[in-house]
Scaffold this motif. Structure first.
Motif, PDB file in Angstrom:
ATOM      1  N   THR A  88       0.830  -1.203   0.000  1.00  0.00           N
ATOM      2  CA  THR A  88       0.000   0.000   0.000  1.00  0.00           C
ATOM      3  C   THR A  88       0.866   1.254   0.000  1.00  0.00           C
ATOM      4  OG1 THR A  88      -1.510  -1.182   1.459  1.00  0.00           O
ATOM      5  CG2 THR A  88      -1.890   1.176   1.185  1.00  0.00           C
ATOM      6  N   VAL A  89       0.628   2.110  -0.992  1.00  0.00           N
ATOM      7  CA  VAL A  89       1.306   3.402  -0.967  1.00  0.00           C
ATOM      8  C   VAL A  89       0.381   4.385  -0.251  1.00  0.00           C
ATOM      9  CG1 VAL A  89       2.268   5.276  -2.340  1.00  0.00           C
ATOM     10  CG2 VAL A  89       2.561   2.898  -3.073  1.00  0.00           C
ATOM     11  N   ALA A  90       0.708   4.690   1.006  1.00  0.00           N
ATOM     12  CA  ALA A  90      -0.179   5.524   1.822  1.00  0.00           C
ATOM     13  C   ALA A  90       0.075   6.998   1.564  1.00  0.00           C
ATOM     14  CB  ALA A  90       0.007   5.204   3.300  1.00  0.00           C
ATOM     15  N   VAL A  91       1.315   7.339   1.268  1.00  0.00           N
ATOM     16  CA  VAL A  91       1.684   8.727   0.989  1.00  0.00           C
ATOM     17  C   VAL A  91       2.598   8.708  -0.224  1.00  0.00           C
ATOM     18  CG1 VAL A  91       2.846  10.789   1.863  1.00  0.00           C
ATOM     19  CG2 VAL A  91       1.531   9.337   3.430  1.00  0.00           C
ATOM     20  N   ASP A  92       2.278   9.564  -1.198  1.00  0.00           N
ATOM     21  CA  ASP A  92       2.983   9.492  -2.472  1.00  0.00           C
ATOM     22  C   ASP A  92       3.652  10.828  -2.802  1.00  0.00           C
ATOM     23  OD1 ASP A  92       3.892   8.707  -4.897  1.00  0.00           O
ATOM     24  OD2 ASP A  92       1.928   8.553  -5.859  1.00  0.00           O
ATOM     25  N   THR A  93       4.959  10.838  -2.803  1.00  0.00           N
ATOM     26  CA  THR A  93       5.779  12.024  -3.114  1.00  0.00           C
ATOM     27  C   THR A  93       5.131  13.319  -2.626  1.00  0.00           C
ATOM     28  OG1 THR A  93       4.828  12.071  -5.341  1.00  0.00           O
ATOM     29  CG2 THR A  93       6.989  11.020  -5.088  1.00  0.00           C
ATOM     30  N   LEU A  94       4.925  13.364  -1.335  1.00  0.00           N
ATOM     31  CA  LEU A  94       4.280  14.527  -0.726  1.00  0.00           C
ATOM     32  C   LEU A  94       5.325  15.610  -0.439  1.00  0.00           C
ATOM     33  CD1 LEU A  94       1.660  15.699   0.564  1.00  0.00           C
ATOM     34  CD2 LEU A  94       2.355  14.626   2.699  1.00  0.00           C
ATOM     35  N   SER A  95       5.070  16.799  -0.945  1.00  0.00           N
ATOM     36  CA  SER A  95       5.936  17.934  -0.630  1.00  0.00           C
ATOM     37  C   SER A  95       5.079  19.051  -0.076  1.00  0.00           C
ATOM     38  CB  SER A  95       6.661  18.438  -1.884  1.00  0.00           C
ATOM     39  OG  SER A  95       7.532  17.447  -2.377  1.00  0.00           O
ATOM     40  N   LEU A  96       5.397  19.534   1.107  1.00  0.00           N
ATOM     41  CA  LEU A  96       4.677  20.700   1.624  1.00  0.00           C
ATOM     42  C   LEU A  96       5.455  21.331   2.767  1.00  0.00           C
ATOM     43  CD1 LEU A  96       3.221  19.655   4.490  1.00  0.00           C
ATOM     44  CD2 LEU A  96       1.563  18.732   2.927  1.00  0.00           C
ATOM     45  N   ARG A  97       5.111  22.571   3.052  1.00  0.00           N
ATOM     46  CA  ARG A  97       5.763  23.300   4.135  1.00  0.00           C
ATOM     47  C   ARG A  97       4.755  23.639   5.209  1.00  0.00           C
ATOM     48  NH1 ARG A  97       9.704  27.509   0.958  1.00  0.00           N
ATOM     49  NH2 ARG A  97      11.133  25.890   0.190  1.00  0.00           N
ATOM     50  N   ILE A  98       5.106  23.351   6.432  1.00  0.00           N
ATOM     51  CA  ILE A  98       4.231  23.633   7.561  1.00  0.00           C
ATOM     52  C   ILE A  98       4.849  24.781   8.350  1.00  0.00           C
ATOM     53  CG2 ILE A  98       3.292  22.693   9.707  1.00  0.00           C
ATOM     54  CD1 ILE A  98       3.559  19.885   8.264  1.00  0.00           C
ATOM     55  N   PRO A  99       4.234  25.969   8.283  1.00  0.00           N
ATOM     56  CA  PRO A  99       4.855  27.124   8.927  1.00  0.00           C
ATOM     57  C   PRO A  99       4.861  27.004  10.450  1.00  0.00           C
ATOM     58  CG  PRO A  99       2.846  27.748   7.738  1.00  0.00           C
ATOM     59  CD  PRO A  99       2.967  26.283   7.621  1.00  0.00           C
ATOM     60  N   SER A 100       5.847  27.622  11.071  1.00  0.00           N
ATOM     61  CA  SER A 100       5.961  27.596  12.532  1.00  0.00           C
ATOM     62  C   SER A 100       4.891  28.453  13.180  1.00  0.00           C
ATOM     63  CB  SER A 100       7.334  28.109  12.963  1.00  0.00           C
ATOM     64  OG  SER A 100       8.327  27.282  12.425  1.00  0.00           O
ATOM     65  N   ASN A 101       4.563  28.107  14.416  1.00  0.00           N
ATOM     66  CA  ASN A 101       3.670  28.888  15.273  1.00  0.00           C
ATOM     67  C   ASN A 101       2.256  29.054  14.730  1.00  0.00           C
ATOM     68  OD1 ASN A 101       6.609  30.576  15.171  1.00  0.00           O
ATOM     69  ND2 ASN A 101       6.001  29.632  17.100  1.00  0.00           N
ATOM     70  N   GLU A 102       1.863  28.155  13.834  1.00  0.00           N
ATOM     71  CA  GLU A 102       0.498  28.217  13.310  1.00  0.00           C
ATOM     72  C   GLU A 102      -0.111  26.823  13.343  1.00  0.00           C
ATOM     73  OE1 GLU A 102       0.472  29.802   9.368  1.00  0.00           O
ATOM     74  OE2 GLU A 102       1.073  31.815  10.022  1.00  0.00           O
ATOM     75  N   ILE A 103      -1.431  26.769  13.146  1.00  0.00           N
ATOM     76  CA  ILE A 103      -2.097  25.476  13.060  1.00  0.00           C
ATOM     77  C   ILE A 103      -2.257  25.089  11.592  1.00  0.00           C
ATOM     78  CG2 ILE A 103      -4.186  24.153  13.580  1.00  0.00           C
ATOM     79  CD1 ILE A 103      -4.689  25.941  15.953  1.00  0.00           C
ATOM     80  N   THR A 104      -1.678  23.956  11.224  1.00  0.00           N
ATOM     81  CA  THR A 104      -1.864  23.432   9.878  1.00  0.00           C
ATOM     82  C   THR A 104      -2.675  22.149   9.987  1.00  0.00           C
ATOM     83  OG1 THR A 104       0.219  24.375   9.120  1.00  0.00           O
ATOM     84  CG2 THR A 104      -0.704  22.548   7.820  1.00  0.00           C
ATOM     85  N   VAL A 105      -3.776  22.086   9.236  1.00  0.00           N
ATOM     86  CA  VAL A 105      -4.658  20.922   9.331  1.00  0.00           C
ATOM     87  C   VAL A 105      -4.490  20.044   8.098  1.00  0.00           C
ATOM     88  CG1 VAL A 105      -7.045  20.148   9.579  1.00  0.00           C
ATOM     89  CG2 VAL A 105      -6.314  22.266  10.676  1.00  0.00           C
TER      90      VAL A 105
END
Ligand SMILES: Nc1ncnc2c1ncn2[C@@H]1O[C@H](COP(=O)(O)OP(=O)(O)O)[C@@H](O)[C@H]1O
Ligand SMILES: [Mg+2]
Lengths: 219, 332
Positions: free
Chosen positions: B15-32
């Protein structure tokens, strides 16, 4: 009655031997079952074969084991080691199932958060998994302790059997008193041992006694 | 900042659960992270504290590869909250909260003082400190879970559907409190949910994932609603739009029916359950007078017998609502 008075020393001696022969295997068995059970939960394919193997071992007649062991271990037929080894085998064969079930009774989300907060695997076993497994492991300990106490008497057939030797004595002399004393004391021993285990479990698991129905949601 | 670069997770079964995921999660904030069930949210989240190891790609925190550090040390610096809280049942509330400080070797008194402060901070009475988790309600357990995650003051907190298992009223309170708490503490929070409403309510940024672990869109909620990049996002954001609109309908007072005899109340008059021949079934959701129609409908739909229990501000049962009452209110 006079027989009891005249033989207090003997009775005491057999009682002590009985206790030793029954309890030492429980302690050894626990020390073996816990690491074995732990390995079985880490390599889960091992668990079912181990439990099945335990079942087979447990079904061996004790008398056969008492007689065969000297040949395997190279011990004298009249050595207490035979009884201790045989009963340790029984203890492990029974307890292994409870240890595995107990470790499996740790809820997945509890295990997951233990890993996530940063417990190493051995630390987790000692601080989280084993304490939570205590009720299930103790259920096995109680069964095995009582079983061992009754099984020691079988050893009398090969000449070492704690209170069981009082039965032999009584049958040889066609005299009931030692038999009654032997039966009564081994029953008493089993009862006291069980009560001690119950008490110990209560001390170890104050959390298991709380009411399991949380109050109506008022956040 | 947490950065995913071409991160892939393939489980041993293929099972490929996550596929070449690229993203940035900024500091001090809520990322959903939000998306349908099975789209790889949990897998993505747990790769951050390495409770799941990725197959390929790179994850870094403030530029540093998370694999450059020992996994156990990494985890002690990242708070983690899950559904059902996952509290340790054999430890008291205060010991649960003090777990990470103790693992880090703080002295006992400091760990305890910190734990007591956090207990209050998440809105719990200090009298609960010596209780065991089984003696708490679901909402209280979840608060303890948040307190435990924050105890060693980690800069990052991971939350995996933390509020999904509590009833809607309590969930609402917990969400409000998380937002309030976050205004004070300003942590980098990664929050996983399957509920788009929750995502929109809590997220400074929302990452919508599609099945197969592909990022569909990452944007602030307003941007997501205004400019969905494709049909998948449009559908996902717009799903149940009508039902969700009920959230904003607050009837002044719903007419209620008198309490039936089958309803079991506690001493304070709060509803406990429905008595049937054999057992008492839980009430599930309750409707608080003045709440939205959505809450009323939810109470009716989740009730074992179709009667939603209506409570007053003090939690006392005052009457019941049924489908007819809700439908009438909808019509007006
Ligand atoms: N341990 C595992 N082994 C194999 N497949 C898994 C495992 N854990 C999750 N999966 C699969 O990976 C996919 C993503 O799962 P998950 O990350 O839990 O999704 P989500 O949290 O979004 O519901 C699903 O198809 C799931 O069945
Ligand atoms: Mg999930």
């Amino acid at each position: 009655m006079t027989w009891i008075g005249d033989n207090l020393g003997l009775i005491w001696e057999q009682l002590r031997e009985h206790l030793y022969l029954a309890i030492l295997p429980v302690i050894l068995g626990l020390l073996i079952s816990v690491p074995l059970g732990y390995v079985a939960t880490r390599f889960s394919w091992l668990a079912n074969p181990l439990i099945a193997f335990g079942g087979v071992l447990y079904s061996l007649p004790s008398i056969a084991l008492f007689i065969v062991l000297p040949a395997i271990l190279g011990t004298k037929v009249l050595s207490t080691v035979n009884i201790v080894v045989a009963l340790t085998i029984y203890t492990v064969s029974l307890l292994i199932r409870n240890v595995i079930d107990g470790l499996r009774s740790v809820p997945a989300e509890v295990r997951q958060s233990a890993v996530a907060v940063g417990y190493g695997s051995l630390h987790r076993l000692v601080a989280i998994d084993l304490p939570i497994a205590v009720p299930v492991i103790f259920a096995g300990l109680r069964v095995v302790t009582v079983a061992n106490i009754s099984m020691v008497s079988v050893g009398a057939v090969i000449g070492i059997g704690g209170l069981g030797e009082l039965f032999t004595l009584g049958f040889q002399k066609d005299f009931l008193t030692p038999v009654v004393v032997g039966v009564a004391l081994s029953l008493l021993l089993a009862l006291v041992a069980d009560l001690i285990l119950v008490g110990l479990q209560r001390v170890l698991t104050p959390w298991a006694r709380v009411i399991h129905t949380p109050p109506v949601e008022v956040a | 900042m947490i950065e995913f670069e071409d991160v892939t997770k393939q489980y041993p079964d293929g099972t490929v659960a996550v596929d070449t995921l690229s993203l940035r999660i900024p500091s001090n904030e809520i990322t959903v992270f939000v998306g349908p069930s099975g789209c790889g949210k949990t897998t993505s989240l747990r790769m951050i504290n390495r409770t799941i190891e990725r197959t390929s790609g790179r994850i870094s925190i403030d530029g540093e590869d998370i694999n450059s550090k020992d996994a156990v040390a990494l985890r002690r610096g990242i708070g983690y909250v899950i559904q059902h809280a996952g509290l340790f049942p054999h430890k008291t509330v205060v010991d649960n909260i003090a777990t990470v400080p103790k693992l880090l070797g703080w002295d006992k008194r400091r760990a305890r003082t910190t734990a007591m402060e956090l207990l209050e901070r998440v809105g719990l009475d200090v009298k609960l400190a010596e209780r065991y988790p089984a003696q708490l309600s679901g909402g209280q357990q979840q608060r303890v879970g948040v307190a435990r995650a924050l105890a060693a003051d980690p800069p990052i907190m991971l939350m995996d559907e933390p509020f999904s298992a509590v009833d809607p009223i309590v969930r609402n309170q917990l969400q409000e409190e998380l937002l309030r708490l976050q205004r004070d503490i300003g942590k980098t929070i990664v929050f996983v949910t399957h509920d788009i409403d929750e995502a929109i309510k809590l997220g400074d940024n929302v990452a919508i994932l599609r099945v197969g672990g592909k990022l569909a869109q990452l944007a602030p909620p307003s941007e997501l609603l205004a400019n969905p990049v494709d049909d998948f996002v449009r559908d996902f954001v717009g799903r149940d739009r009508g039902y969700r609109a009920l959230t904003f309908v607050h009837p002044d007072e719903l007419p209620v029916k008198p309490l039936p005899a089958e309803l079991v109340l506690d001493d304070a008059g709060a509803p406990v359950g429905w008595r049937t021949d054999h057992e008492v079934q839980p009430v599930n959701a309750v409707y608080k007078q003045g709440d939205s129609l959505r809450a009323a409908l939810d109470a009716v739909l989740t009730s074992p017998n179709g009667w939603g229990v209506c409570i007053d501000a003090n939690g006392r049962a005052v009457g019941i609502v049924d489908q007819v009452i809700v439908a009438e209110a909808l019509r007006s």
